[in-house]
Motif scaffolding. Structure first.
Motif, PDB file in Angstrom:
ATOM      1  N   UNK A 505       0.861  -1.188   0.000  1.00  0.00           N
ATOM      2  CA  UNK A 505       0.000   0.000   0.000  1.00  0.00           C
ATOM      3  C   UNK A 505       0.896   1.236   0.000  1.00  0.00           C
ATOM      4  N   UNK A 506       0.279   2.396   0.026  1.00  0.00           N
ATOM      5  CA  UNK A 506       1.052   3.639   0.087  1.00  0.00           C
ATOM      6  C   UNK A 506       1.815   3.773   1.410  1.00  0.00           C
ATOM      7  N   UNK A 507       1.468   2.899   2.395  1.00  0.00           N
ATOM      8  CA  UNK A 507       2.153   2.933   3.685  1.00  0.00           C
ATOM      9  C   UNK A 507       3.269   1.899   3.769  1.00  0.00           C
ATOM     10  N   UNK A 508       3.630   1.290   2.631  1.00  0.00           N
ATOM     11  CA  UNK A 508       4.627   0.219   2.628  1.00  0.00           C
ATOM     12  C   UNK A 508       5.824   0.600   1.760  1.00  0.00           C
ATOM     13  N   UNK A 509       6.845   1.220   2.310  1.00  0.00           N
ATOM     14  CA  UNK A 509       8.033   1.532   1.511  1.00  0.00           C
ATOM     15  C   UNK A 509       8.681   0.251   0.982  1.00  0.00           C
ATOM     16  N   UNK A 510       9.109   0.283  -0.266  1.00  0.00           N
ATOM     17  CA  UNK A 510       9.766  -0.855  -0.902  1.00  0.00           C
ATOM     18  C   UNK A 510      11.191  -0.448  -1.285  1.00  0.00           C
ATOM     19  N   UNK A 511      12.166  -1.180  -0.735  1.00  0.00           N
ATOM     20  CA  UNK A 511      13.570  -0.955  -1.068  1.00  0.00           C
ATOM     21  C   UNK A 511      13.942  -1.926  -2.185  1.00  0.00           C
ATOM     22  N   UNK A 512      14.306  -1.387  -3.341  1.00  0.00           N
ATOM     23  CA  UNK A 512      14.612  -2.214  -4.503  1.00  0.00           C
ATOM     24  C   UNK A 512      16.098  -2.107  -4.829  1.00  0.00           C
ATOM     25  N   UNK A 513      16.786  -3.264  -4.813  1.00  0.00           N
ATOM     26  CA  UNK A 513      18.208  -3.303  -5.177  1.00  0.00           C
ATOM     27  C   UNK A 513      18.278  -3.565  -6.677  1.00  0.00           C
ATOM     28  N   UNK A 514      18.739  -2.553  -7.421  1.00  0.00           N
ATOM     29  CA  UNK A 514      18.803  -2.641  -8.878  1.00  0.00           C
ATOM     30  C   UNK A 514      20.184  -2.177  -9.323  1.00  0.00           C
ATOM     31  N   UNK A 515      21.001  -3.101  -9.792  1.00  0.00           N
ATOM     32  CA  UNK A 515      22.344  -2.753 -10.255  1.00  0.00           C
ATOM     33  C   UNK A 515      22.546  -3.276 -11.669  1.00  0.00           C
ATOM     34  N   UNK A 516      23.448  -2.619 -12.399  1.00  0.00           N
ATOM     35  CA  UNK A 516      23.695  -2.993 -13.781  1.00  0.00           C
ATOM     36  C   UNK A 516      22.554  -2.563 -14.684  1.00  0.00           C
ATOM     37  N   UNK A 517      22.606  -2.997 -15.952  1.00  0.00           N
ATOM     38  CA  UNK A 517      21.554  -2.677 -16.911  1.00  0.00           C
ATOM     39  C   UNK A 517      21.301  -3.896 -17.784  1.00  0.00           C
ATOM     40  N   UNK A 518      21.154  -5.049 -17.123  1.00  0.00           N
ATOM     41  CA  UNK A 518      20.929  -6.294 -17.842  1.00  0.00           C
ATOM     42  C   UNK A 518      19.473  -6.717 -17.699  1.00  0.00           C
ATOM     43  N   UNK A 519      19.174  -7.935 -18.095  1.00  0.00           N
ATOM     44  CA  UNK A 519      17.801  -8.411 -18.038  1.00  0.00           C
ATOM     45  C   UNK A 519      17.272  -8.435 -16.608  1.00  0.00           C
ATOM     46  N   UNK A 520      18.131  -8.822 -15.644  1.00  0.00           N
ATOM     47  CA  UNK A 520      17.689  -8.834 -14.242  1.00  0.00           C
ATOM     48  C   UNK A 520      17.271  -7.445 -13.797  1.00  0.00           C
ATOM     49  N   UNK A 521      18.070  -6.440 -14.155  1.00  0.00           N
ATOM     50  CA  UNK A 521      17.742  -5.066 -13.769  1.00  0.00           C
ATOM     51  C   UNK A 521      16.430  -4.629 -14.414  1.00  0.00           C
ATOM     52  N   UNK A 522      16.271  -4.934 -15.702  1.00  0.00           N
ATOM     53  CA  UNK A 522      15.051  -4.508 -16.395  1.00  0.00           C
ATOM     54  C   UNK A 522      13.811  -5.177 -15.805  1.00  0.00           C
ATOM     55  N   UNK A 523      13.930  -6.458 -15.474  1.00  0.00           N
ATOM     56  CA  UNK A 523      12.778  -7.141 -14.880  1.00  0.00           C
ATOM     57  C   UNK A 523      12.474  -6.610 -13.476  1.00  0.00           C
ATOM     58  N   UNK A 524      13.513  -6.286 -12.725  1.00  0.00           N
ATOM     59  CA  UNK A 524      13.283  -5.715 -11.398  1.00  0.00           C
ATOM     60  C   UNK A 524      12.614  -4.360 -11.492  1.00  0.00           C
ATOM     61  N   UNK A 525      12.986  -3.574 -12.503  1.00  0.00           N
ATOM     62  CA  UNK A 525      12.319  -2.288 -12.713  1.00  0.00           C
ATOM     63  C   UNK A 525      10.841  -2.514 -13.008  1.00  0.00           C
ATOM     64  N   UNK A 526      10.532  -3.585 -13.728  1.00  0.00           N
ATOM     65  CA  UNK A 526       9.129  -3.924 -13.954  1.00  0.00           C
ATOM     66  C   UNK A 526       8.398  -4.173 -12.643  1.00  0.00           C
TER      67      UNK A 526
END
Length: 602
Positions: A505-526
């Protein structure tokens, strides 16, 4: 967990040495404390609560305990709640014997029933109290102290480190089985027994590590070690390489913050002499006689389990099948160990009971074993076929920080060493060489406090990552919940939409670890977009190579580096977030409730 200290040879200063030793062991986690000094008689003082409560009570009593020898204990409750009665030391009915104990006596109920049938009255709920009553009964039967102690040990089953004193005797008897106990060799007839070296490090750095089934006897004339039958055992005296000063706070408000800032130094120590940039190879002397395994099983608990998950990623990238198991499950489950497999126990202390049990189970099935640990001379290091030391130096804070970073570093060394050099080894070596400086940059430039300012009033926090960043997300959540007491969960980023998204919800901060610019990074951005669509605030921990910043409310930056070391830099940012949040909330950062530094019971 529980802490033990005993000393002889200090005369009127015995009480102060014991209390100071217990203070040094506070990091292990405890809920009561006590001391027993023995001379012509026995003087026992113990109180529920922190050590200062015991100190205040001793001062209020007006008469300080005195005796030639003494033992002390900090208790982490297992059998019975934290009360004055359940605090250690425990005594026999005659008040002649006092005992402190770490571990669990599995057959205590049977022994208690037998003793009560013989007319013994118990004053506590603990399993420990059977020990002084048994010892007292054997003494009543006319046995000499050492024989009575051995007979007592023969009757008890389970894990234990025990230290005992007897009125009228100027010696301390100690024994261990699946729980650490170390002997300290001082000068001028001063000797010590303790559950961990820091307890007596102010007095001496010369130590003797006891093995399971061994008994130590110390008095002002010296020390002896015997086996279960009372036969002498030759033991080597080792010198601890770190000093008492290294276990201090060095001006920091908390040990945890100090140890976060010690990570550049710790990693330099762990890498020293192990990287050869000219040849592009990793050279680890401890691993010279370890061949390339057909498969690898990791066994570990807590933070070390998250390190093990990271290790699995590395081995799989190197083409070696690997799995990580919770040690408590591995020891009792049917996990098969192939003939050519290597079982790696990841344990900071080298004394984690569940991990030791898993390693012993693996050894019993014929597997080759390796301990990845911080403590030279620890049980895991001695019992395994091989040991790889992370060299991070002493860590006092209950929440592991520099040891986790050092474990991840050592796992890179382990994989590269056993793989005999992979195509990307030169680039990795360069990244590892730069890692301490990169961590220092994170420490110098972090915006973690600003993130804490924004979200200090929230009650639930999520952490997500993929690949080698997934274990770091799990560790970020664990660190957060350990010291803030707030709800936090770590997830593989792709798993959010398979259930956990219902909690966002809007009360739930999400910390996203996103490094590089590969498929893993792109999927995590999704996945970041998925939580953004639910109005959840996003904190991106990133090296700036992707466009995740476009979708984040806050950004915690890390330097651009190798894909395998980037998660290690992200980890430092998450450690700082946890620390500053806990500090803002006024938590007991170095001694979080209900937790212990070294978990020596299963």
């Amino acid at each position: 967990m529980c802490g033990i200290i005993g000393c002889v040879g200090h005369g009127d200063g015995t009480l102060d040495v014991i209390l100071d030793g217990l203070e040094t062991l506070e990091y292990r986690g405890y809920d009561s404390a006590g001391v027993a000094l023995a001379g012509d008689g026995l003087d026992v003082r113990k109180k529920e609560g922190r050590l200062e409560v015991l100190r205040d009570q001793i001062e209020a009593d007006g008469e300080r305990p005195s005796g030639e020898v003494g033992i002390g204990h900090t208790r982490w409750s297992t059998h019975g709640p934290p009360t004055d009665a359940n605090a250690h030391p425990h005594t026999d009915e005659a008040g002649r014997v006092a005992v402190v104990h770490n571990g669990i006596i599995e057959n205590y109920q049977t022994l208690r029933d037998e003793l009560e049938a013989d007319g013994v009255d118990f004053s506590s709920d603990t399993d420990t109290e059977v020990v002084p009553h048994l010892l007292g009964a054997f003494l009543d039967a006319g046995m000499e102290v050492e024989e009575a102690f051995r007979r007592t040990l023969d009757r008890i089953e389970g894990s234990f480190a025990i230290a005992a004193v007897v009125a009228g005797e100027d010696r301390i008897l100690g024994a261990r089985n699946d729980s650490p106990l170390v002997l300290g060799v001082g000068e001028e007839g001063r000797y010590y027994l303790a559950s961990d070296v820091p307890a007596f490090l102010e007095q001496t750095r010369d130590v003797v590590y006891l093995d399971d089934g061994e008994t130590a006897i110390i008095d002002a004339d010296g020390w002896r070690v015997t086996d279960r039958d009372g036969e002498p055992v030759e033991k080597e005296v080792s010198t601890v390489t770190w000093s008492a000063e290294q276990t201090g706070k060095s001006g920091y408000d908390h040990y945890m913050l100090k140890e976060i800032h010690e990570q550049p130094t710790a990693l330099r120590q762990g890498l020293s002499g192990r990287l050869d940039e000219l040849s592009g190879r990793v050279t680890v002397e401890e691993l010279d006689d370890v061949g390339t395994p057909e498969t690898v099983h990791f066994v570990a608990c807590g933070t070390s389990y998250h390190a093990a998950l990271y290790g699995v990623e590395l081995f799989r990238e190197a083409g070696v099948p690997a799995q990580a198991f919770l040690a408590s499950e591995y020891a009792t489950g049917p996990a098969p160990v192939p003939e050519d497999g290597l079982v790696v126990g990841v344990t900071q202390s080298g004394e984690t009971a569940d991990t030791l049990s898993a390693l012993r189970e693996a050894e019993g099935r014929g597997a080759e074993t390796l301990a990845l640990t911080n403590v030279v001379g620890s049980t895991a290091a001695r019992e395994c076929d091989h040991a790889l030391y992370i060299r991070s130096g002493p860590e006092i804070g209950v929440a592991a920080t520099k040891t986790f970073s050092s474990q991840l570093t050592a796992l890179n060394l382990l994989v590269e060493s056993l793989a005999n050099g992979s195509p990307g080894t030169r680039e990795l070596i360069a990244a590892l060489r730069d890692l301490p400086g990169d961590i220092q940059q994170v420490l110098d430039e972090t915006d973690a406090e600003a993130v804490v300012d924004e979200y200090a009033d929230r009650e639930s926090f999520f952490f997500i990552g993929r690949g080698p960043s997934f274990p770091v997300a799990l560790e970020g959540a664990l660190k957060f919940k350990e010291i803030t007491y707030e709800h936090a969960e770590g997830f593989a980023a792709g798993e959010l939409k398979h259930g956990p998204l219902a909690l966002v919800t809007r009360e739930t901060p999400v910390f996203a670890v996103v490094t590089g610019d590969d498929e893993r990074a792109r999927k995590t951005i999704g996945n970041v977009k998925e939580v953004e669509a639910r109005d959840a605030p996003v904190v991106a921990v990133t090296d700036g190579q992707s466009d995740v910043e476009r979708y984040a409310d806050h950004v915690l930056e890390i330097p651009e580096t190798h894909p395998r070391t980037a998660p290690m830099l992200a980890n430092v940012q998450l450690q700082l977030v946890a620390y500053h949040m806990a500090d803002r909330l006024g938590r007991a950062i170095d001694k979080p409730r209900n937790l212990a530094k070294s978990v020596t019971v299963e």
